[in-house]
Write a protein that holds these residues in place. Structure first.
Motif, PDB file in Angstrom:
ATOM      1  N   ASN A 117      29.241  40.826  70.473  1.00 13.55           N
ATOM      2  CA  ASN A 117      29.592  42.047  71.687  1.00 13.55           C
ATOM      3  C   ASN A 117      29.095  41.292  72.680  1.00 13.55           C
ATOM      4  O   ASN A 117      27.988  41.010  73.279  1.00 13.55           O
ATOM      5  N   ARG A 141      33.365  44.536  80.505  1.00 18.40           N
ATOM      6  CA  ARG A 141      33.724  45.856  79.038  1.00 18.40           C
ATOM      7  C   ARG A 141      34.697  46.745  80.163  1.00 18.40           C
ATOM      8  O   ARG A 141      35.192  47.593  79.205  1.00 18.40           O
ATOM      9  N   TYR A 161      27.633  47.032  65.506  1.00 19.29           N
ATOM     10  CA  TYR A 161      28.772  46.709  66.875  1.00 19.29           C
ATOM     11  C   TYR A 161      29.544  48.319  66.916  1.00 19.29           C
ATOM     12  O   TYR A 161      29.861  49.171  67.973  1.00 19.29           O
ATOM     13  N   GLU A 164      27.050  50.125  68.713  1.00 21.92           N
ATOM     14  CA  GLU A 164      27.068  49.616  70.762  1.00 21.92           C
ATOM     15  C   GLU A 164      27.756  49.370  70.864  1.00 21.92           C
ATOM     16  O   GLU A 164      28.019  49.842  72.088  1.00 21.92           O
ATOM     17  N   ILE A 165      29.590  49.781  70.365  1.00 21.01           N
ATOM     18  CA  ILE A 165      30.435  50.055  71.533  1.00 21.01           C
ATOM     19  C   ILE A 165      30.824  50.773  70.818  1.00 21.01           C
ATOM     20  O   ILE A 165      31.225  51.418  70.324  1.00 21.01           O
ATOM     21  N   SER A 291      20.410  40.662  71.989  1.00 19.58           N
ATOM     22  CA  SER A 291      21.972  39.955  72.042  1.00 19.58           C
ATOM     23  C   SER A 291      22.186  39.765  70.500  1.00 19.58           C
ATOM     24  O   SER A 291      23.409  40.134  69.806  1.00 19.58           O
TER      25      SER A 291
END
Length: 379
Positions: A117, A141, A161, A164-165, A291
């Motif tokens: 990420n 991003r 992810y 998170e994404i 992270s």
């Protein structure tokens, strides 16, 4: 099926990278009639590669240089020369050239292999000043969001992810960085005990960075020297931060029990695996950080595949994997009781039920091939 050309590309990883070549590349070479092309950072072309796998070591620049911009030009030229029908991009910087290629040649399918990420890493880690890291994170991003509508599928190296994404839209497959078994792996005796007489060998492998606990690894080795004087520590891997590398060399110089391998240059993966087989305890002293908190380190799978006892930073996700499989201990590296820790380790046995099958790549390969075959059927 007529020949399908698949290009896997990474700006910063060498063409021999474990995920890029050994996992994705070799697995995709099993597709009948597929020609696999791997573009990455310059490295010796591996021997024994499948005949359908072709290497393009086109990137050779310093990380902070104009060469990094010119690399995108070189990559676009490679795309036009190979004319792949499917492109798997592993670096956000290569997304825009890939989109440009897609606009010129209809029917091209794009897969974004999200290994990290990147935006979160930039914000949470301390490699840049606060204003710069937030600017870089927003830029990354922004590129990903801009590209998302043209990306056909996403490969996610971490399950976290998916939460998170924000731009995945359900078009993803989990392809985790599990261990690709090496047929030359030496015999492993189960259960595992620490040696009673031979030097006790600790290992810190992979990316060398403060966030991944390189200073904590050295401090643990120092403290273990007081209860077991024959303790040795090997640090093997690449350090991208020049300040950290300079400091590391200065610290290691007066410590005869610490051996630094690599540091300023990439280390072949086979050399790391060799060190794993020769070590007695694998260290994962990651500093608590957003992270990495929800990610499973690739080296965790590597250590477990070789039945290497593990010391890992306290974390609910990691603790369940390590202690649930008799693979080691979850500890707080900043609050060590070294004597008690050594007593526990030296009187315990590890991997009592063997190495768990769940850590191996085969299950990931199945999911990968299913996703890619579906896309190839559309071109």
């Amino acid at each position: 099926m007529s020949e399908k050309r698949i290009l896997l590309a990474s700006l910063l990883k060498p063409i021999t990278d474990t995920r890029l070549y050994e996992k994705l590349g070799i697995s995709l070479s099993k597709i009948p009639g597929a020609s696999i092309h791997i573009a990455g950072y310059e490295a010796p072309i591996p021997s024994g590669a499948p005949a359908s796998v072709h290497f393009h070591p086109i990137f050779r620049f310093q990380r902070l240089s104009l060469g990094r911009l010119f690399a995108q030009r070189d990559y676009f030229r490679l795309l036009q020369r190979i004319r792949p029908q499917l492109v798997i991009v592993s670096t956000h910087e290569l997304l825009l050239p890939t989109l440009l290629y897609q606009t010129r040649y209809s029917g091209v399918r794009i897969v974004y292999d999200i290994q990290e990420n990147y935006s979160l890493n930039l914000r949470a880690q301390h490699n840049y000043s606060r204003p710069l890291k937030h600017l870089l994170a927003a830029t990354v991003r922004g590129i990903e969001r801009l590209s998302a509508g043209s990306i056909d599928h996403f490969l996610l190296a971490e399950r976290s992810y998916a939460d998170e994404i924000p731009f995945l839209g359900g078009r993803y497959t989990f392809v985790e960085n599990k261990y690709k078994a090496n047929q030359q792996q030496s015999f492993i005796s189960i259960p595992v005990h620490l040696p009673a007489t031979d030097p006790l060998r600790l290992l810190y492998s992979g990316t060398i960075a403060e966030e991944y606990g390189v200073w904590e690894a050295i401090e643990l080795a120092k403290q273990l020297q007081t209860v077991r004087p024959d303790t040795k520590l090997t640090i093997i891997g690449y350090c991208a931060n020049s300040h950290t590398l300079t400091q590391l060399r200065k610290i290691c110089e007066p410590l005869p029990f610490v051996d630094l391998i690599g540091g300023g240059k990439l280390v072949p993966h086979q050399s790391i695996l060799q060190q794993i087989q020769e070590s007695h305890i694998g260290l994962l002293p990651y500093r608590p950080n957003a992270s990495t908190f929800r990610c499973i380190p690739t080296k965790l799978y590597e250590y477990m595949a070789h039945a290497l006892p593990i010391l890992i930073q306290e974390n609910p996700l990691w603790q369940g994997i390590v202690e649930g499989n008799d693979a080691g201990r979850s500890i707080n590296f900043s609050q060590l009781n070294t004597a008690a820790l050594y007593e526990d380790l030296s009187t315990s046995s590890f991997y009592n039920e063997g190495i768990p099958e769940s850590i191996y790549w085969e299950s990931e390969e199945e999911e990968l091939l299913k996703a890619i075959m579906s896309l190839l059927a559309q071109v």
